[in-house]
Design an enzyme around this catalytic site. Structure first.
Site, mmCIF file in Angstrom:
data_model
loop_
_atom_site.group_PDB
_atom_site.id
_atom_site.type_symbol
_atom_site.label_atom_id
_atom_site.label_comp_id
_atom_site.label_asym_id
_atom_site.label_seq_id
_atom_site.Cartn_x
_atom_site.Cartn_y
_atom_site.Cartn_z
ATOM 1 N N PRO A 2 -18.926 30.449 35.342
ATOM 2 C CA PRO A 2 -18.338 29.968 34.090
ATOM 3 C C PRO A 2 -19.389 29.333 33.184
ATOM 4 C CG PRO A 2 -16.984 29.355 35.961
ATOM 5 C CD PRO A 2 -18.262 29.900 36.523
ATOM 6 N N GLU A 3 -19.211 29.543 31.897
ATOM 7 C CA GLU A 3 -20.105 28.963 30.903
ATOM 8 C C GLU A 3 -19.576 27.591 30.486
ATOM 9 O OE1 GLU A 3 -22.680 31.290 29.856
ATOM 10 O OE2 GLU A 3 -21.808 32.638 31.326
ATOM 11 N N LYS A 51 -21.476 22.002 33.227
ATOM 12 C CA LYS A 51 -20.522 22.828 33.975
ATOM 13 C C LYS A 51 -19.761 22.015 35.021
ATOM 14 C CE LYS A 51 -23.207 27.028 33.444
ATOM 15 N NZ LYS A 51 -23.703 28.222 34.143
ATOM 16 N N ARG A 254 -26.139 38.095 40.908
ATOM 17 C CA ARG A 254 -26.091 37.799 39.479
ATOM 18 C C ARG A 254 -26.543 39.019 38.680
ATOM 19 N NH1 ARG A 254 -29.181 33.112 38.816
ATOM 20 N NH2 ARG A 254 -27.280 31.852 38.824
#
Length: 268
Positions: A2-3, A51, A254
């Site tokens: 999540p950003e 975050k 990733r």
């Protein structure tokens, strides 16, 4: 992963649902805090720091959580069916008379004293969506190790807090540099613009339900009306600038996307 804008929106939902309410249910399903009981305490607020999520309760306690790759907090009205994952994936349940917040697949969940919050977020760099935002400090942090790859430097929350994999790929594309270019090789003006663009993108998306980088400004929105992102998730599709197929490489789960024509530097 999540950003920062996603985490901010999650904090807002938690704060709106629980803030000011008295907890009627407190269930932390992690071994270390399984016996902790917050029932009867008032929820003071829920806030985002980069975050990280910090939910504070009267009596000087904070529930610290981090979503990482798979975590999520869902909010439900009382009596509403829970949706968001299987029962065995639930790590936390917090409820008031009106709403229930359920934390699914949370890799980080810990209860600490509010006065000790800096132990879990004190290492973070300036928060792109926070009151401590400082572009000069963020730029110095980003360039502190000139040999480090641009992508890695952007993702390091100690440099500036809030950038995840989506924004990393998009920012590198907008800077016309591959994520593997040493950050010290960026022209000074491009490095400065990288920081200001990061701020612009997260600010533009902080209230959006669907993230966009191509529509972050009115000019971009007119030029790319049908595309939400420049490269992320667009493997094999034509680059919006040059029509070269977008490429992708995966390291440690990733994914990294880039245009081999528009972006200069080493490739992964």
């Amino acid at each position: 992963m999540p950003e920062g804008d996603t985490v901010l929106q999650t904090a807002r939902r938690l704060d709106s649902a629980l803030g000011g309410g008295l907890l009627t249910v407190s269930d932390l399903r992690v071994p270390r805090f399984a016996t902790a009981d917050l029932t009867g305490r008032t929820v003071l607020d829920a806030t985002a720091r980069g975050k990280h999520l910090l939910t504070r309760f009267e009596g000087g306690l904070t529930l610290h959580s981090h979503l990482r790759m798979e975590g999520a907090w869902r909010v439900f009205d009382q009596g509403e069916r829970w949706r968001g994952g299987a029962a065995h994936q639930i790590r936390a349940v917090l409820a008031t008379a009106e709403h229930t917040a359920v934390g699914y697949r949370l890799p980080v969940l810990e209860l600490l004293r509010t006065e000790d919050e800096e132990q879990v977020v004190g290492h973070l760099g300036p928060d792109l969506l926070g009151p401590d935002w400082d572009p000069d400090t963020a730029l110095r942090n980003l360039l502190s190790d000139p040999a480090r790859r641009v992508g890695d430097a952007l993702l390091d929350q100690r440099n500036l807090a809030g950038i995840g994999n989506v924004y990393m790929c998009e920012l590198c594309f907008m800077a016309r540099a591959t994520p593997w270019l040493p950050v010290g090789e960026l022209p000074p003006a491009i490095a400065t613009r990288l920081v200001s663009t990061a701020k612009q993108l997260l600010e533009a998306n902080r209230d959006r339900s669907v993230r966009t980088t191509t529509g972050a400004t009115a000019v971009m929105s007119r030029r790319f009306p049908r595309e939400r992102l420049f490269v992320y998730g667009r493997l094999g599709r034509p680059c919006l600038r040059c029509r070269t197929p977008v490429r992708k490489v995966v390291h440690d789960t990733r994914p990294t996307y880039w245009c081999p024509h528009c972006q200069s530097g080493p490739t992964g």
